[in-house]
Design a protein around this motif. Structure first.
Motif, PDB file in Angstrom:
ATOM      1  N   ILE A  25       4.536   1.330  -3.202  1.00 41.43           N
ATOM      2  CA  ILE A  25       5.038   2.556  -2.591  1.00 41.43           C
ATOM      3  C   ILE A  25       4.413   3.733  -3.324  1.00 41.43           C
ATOM      4  CG2 ILE A  25       7.090   3.930  -2.068  1.00 41.43           C
ATOM      5  CD1 ILE A  25       8.694   1.312  -2.182  1.00 41.43           C
ATOM      6  N   CYS A  26       3.745   4.601  -2.571  1.00 43.32           N
ATOM      7  CA  CYS A  26       3.079   5.733  -3.212  1.00 43.32           C
ATOM      8  C   CYS A  26       4.117   6.760  -3.690  1.00 43.32           C
ATOM      9  CB  CYS A  26       2.070   6.373  -2.252  1.00 43.32           C
ATOM     10  SG  CYS A  26       2.795   7.318  -0.911  1.00 43.32           S
ATOM     11  N   CYS A  27       3.660   7.614  -4.597  1.00 45.09           N
ATOM     12  CA  CYS A  27       4.555   8.607  -5.195  1.00 45.09           C
ATOM     13  C   CYS A  27       5.250   9.468  -4.151  1.00 45.09           C
ATOM     14  CB  CYS A  27       3.762   9.526  -6.124  1.00 45.09           C
ATOM     15  SG  CYS A  27       3.481   8.781  -7.726  1.00 45.09           S
ATOM     16  N   GLU A  28       4.492   9.861  -3.134  1.00 48.40           N
ATOM     17  CA  GLU A  28       5.060  10.732  -2.107  1.00 48.40           C
ATOM     18  C   GLU A  28       6.187  10.052  -1.345  1.00 48.40           C
ATOM     19  OE1 GLU A  28       1.535  12.132   0.098  1.00 48.40           O
ATOM     20  OE2 GLU A  28       0.612  11.826  -1.867  1.00 48.40           O
ATOM     21  N   CYS A  29       5.941   8.797  -0.959  1.00 51.87           N
ATOM     22  CA  CYS A  29       6.969   8.066  -0.220  1.00 51.87           C
ATOM     23  C   CYS A  29       8.171   7.780  -1.114  1.00 51.87           C
ATOM     24  CB  CYS A  29       6.406   6.765   0.330  1.00 51.87           C
ATOM     25  SG  CYS A  29       5.265   7.027   1.697  1.00 51.87           S
ATOM     26  N   GLU A  30       7.908   7.516  -2.364  1.00 56.27           N
ATOM     27  CA  GLU A  30       9.002   7.246  -3.294  1.00 56.27           C
ATOM     28  C   GLU A  30       9.901   8.473  -3.387  1.00 56.27           C
ATOM     29  OE1 GLU A  30       8.195   7.251  -7.381  1.00 56.27           O
ATOM     30  OE2 GLU A  30      10.274   6.743  -7.784  1.00 56.27           O
ATOM     31  N   ALA A  55      -2.809   0.190  -0.633  1.00 57.39           N
ATOM     32  CA  ALA A  55      -2.197   0.693   0.590  1.00 57.39           C
ATOM     33  C   ALA A  55      -0.686   0.744   0.417  1.00 57.39           C
ATOM     34  CB  ALA A  55      -2.560  -0.207   1.769  1.00 57.39           C
ATOM     35  N   CYS A  56      -0.145   1.899   0.661  1.00 56.26           N
ATOM     36  CA  CYS A  56       1.297   2.085   0.552  1.00 56.26           C
ATOM     37  C   CYS A  56       1.999   1.318   1.670  1.00 56.26           C
ATOM     38  CB  CYS A  56       1.609   3.576   0.632  1.00 56.26           C
ATOM     39  SG  CYS A  56       3.353   3.933   0.799  1.00 56.26           S
ATOM     40  N   GLY A  57       3.066   0.633   1.317  1.00 52.46           N
ATOM     41  CA  GLY A  57       3.795  -0.158   2.302  1.00 52.46           C
ATOM     42  C   GLY A  57       4.621   0.679   3.255  1.00 52.46           C
ATOM     43  N   ILE A  58       4.774   1.945   2.961  1.00 49.80           N
ATOM     44  CA  ILE A  58       5.573   2.823   3.816  1.00 49.80           C
ATOM     45  C   ILE A  58       4.696   3.634   4.757  1.00 49.80           C
ATOM     46  CG2 ILE A  58       7.321   4.638   3.865  1.00 49.80           C
ATOM     47  CD1 ILE A  58       8.383   2.160   2.518  1.00 49.80           C
ATOM     48  N   CYS A  59       3.725   4.347   4.202  1.00 51.24           N
ATOM     49  CA  CYS A  59       2.897   5.218   5.043  1.00 51.24           C
ATOM     50  C   CYS A  59       1.552   4.589   5.401  1.00 51.24           C
ATOM     51  CB  CYS A  59       2.687   6.569   4.368  1.00 51.24           C
ATOM     52  SG  CYS A  59       1.784   6.477   2.809  1.00 51.24           S
ATOM     53  N   ASP A  60       1.262   3.392   4.830  1.00 52.06           N
ATOM     54  CA  ASP A  60       0.036   2.654   5.128  1.00 52.06           C
ATOM     55  C   ASP A  60      -1.230   3.380   4.703  1.00 52.06           C
ATOM     56  OD1 ASP A  60       1.175   0.357   6.121  1.00 52.06           O
ATOM     57  OD2 ASP A  60       1.410   1.205   8.114  1.00 52.06           O
TER      58      ASP A  60
HETATM   59 ZN   LIG Z   1       3.242   6.207   1.048  1.00 55.86          ZN
END
Ligand SMILES: [Zn+2]
Length: 63
Positions: A28-33, A9-14
């Motif tokens: 942190i997923c690639c997109e959020c990064e 689970a991404c810490g930004i977008c969950d």
């Molecule tokens: Zn994310």
């Protein structure tokens, strides 16, 4: 046969994503990064990301 893919689970977008980076204990997923990299400090989103990153520092203080 099932292929087990590692999802976190991404810490930004969950949302659970397969690709991303680890920043200390936060995933942190690639997109959020990519979004974070392209966010300017004057944008409202920037503060949102900063708050998320602050949580990382807090938890690593005690490790
Ligand atoms: Zn994310």
């Amino acid at each position: 046969m099932n292929t087990v893919k590692h999802r976190e689970a991404c810490g930004i977008c969950d949302q659970e994503k397969e690709k991303g980076i680890h920043l200390y204990n936060l995933f942190i997923c690639c997109e959020c990064e990519q979004k974070m990299v392209h966010t300017e400090p004057q944008e409202a989103q920037y503060q949102f990301y900063l708050n998320k990153l602050k949580n990382i520092n807090k938890s690593t203080l005690y490790s």
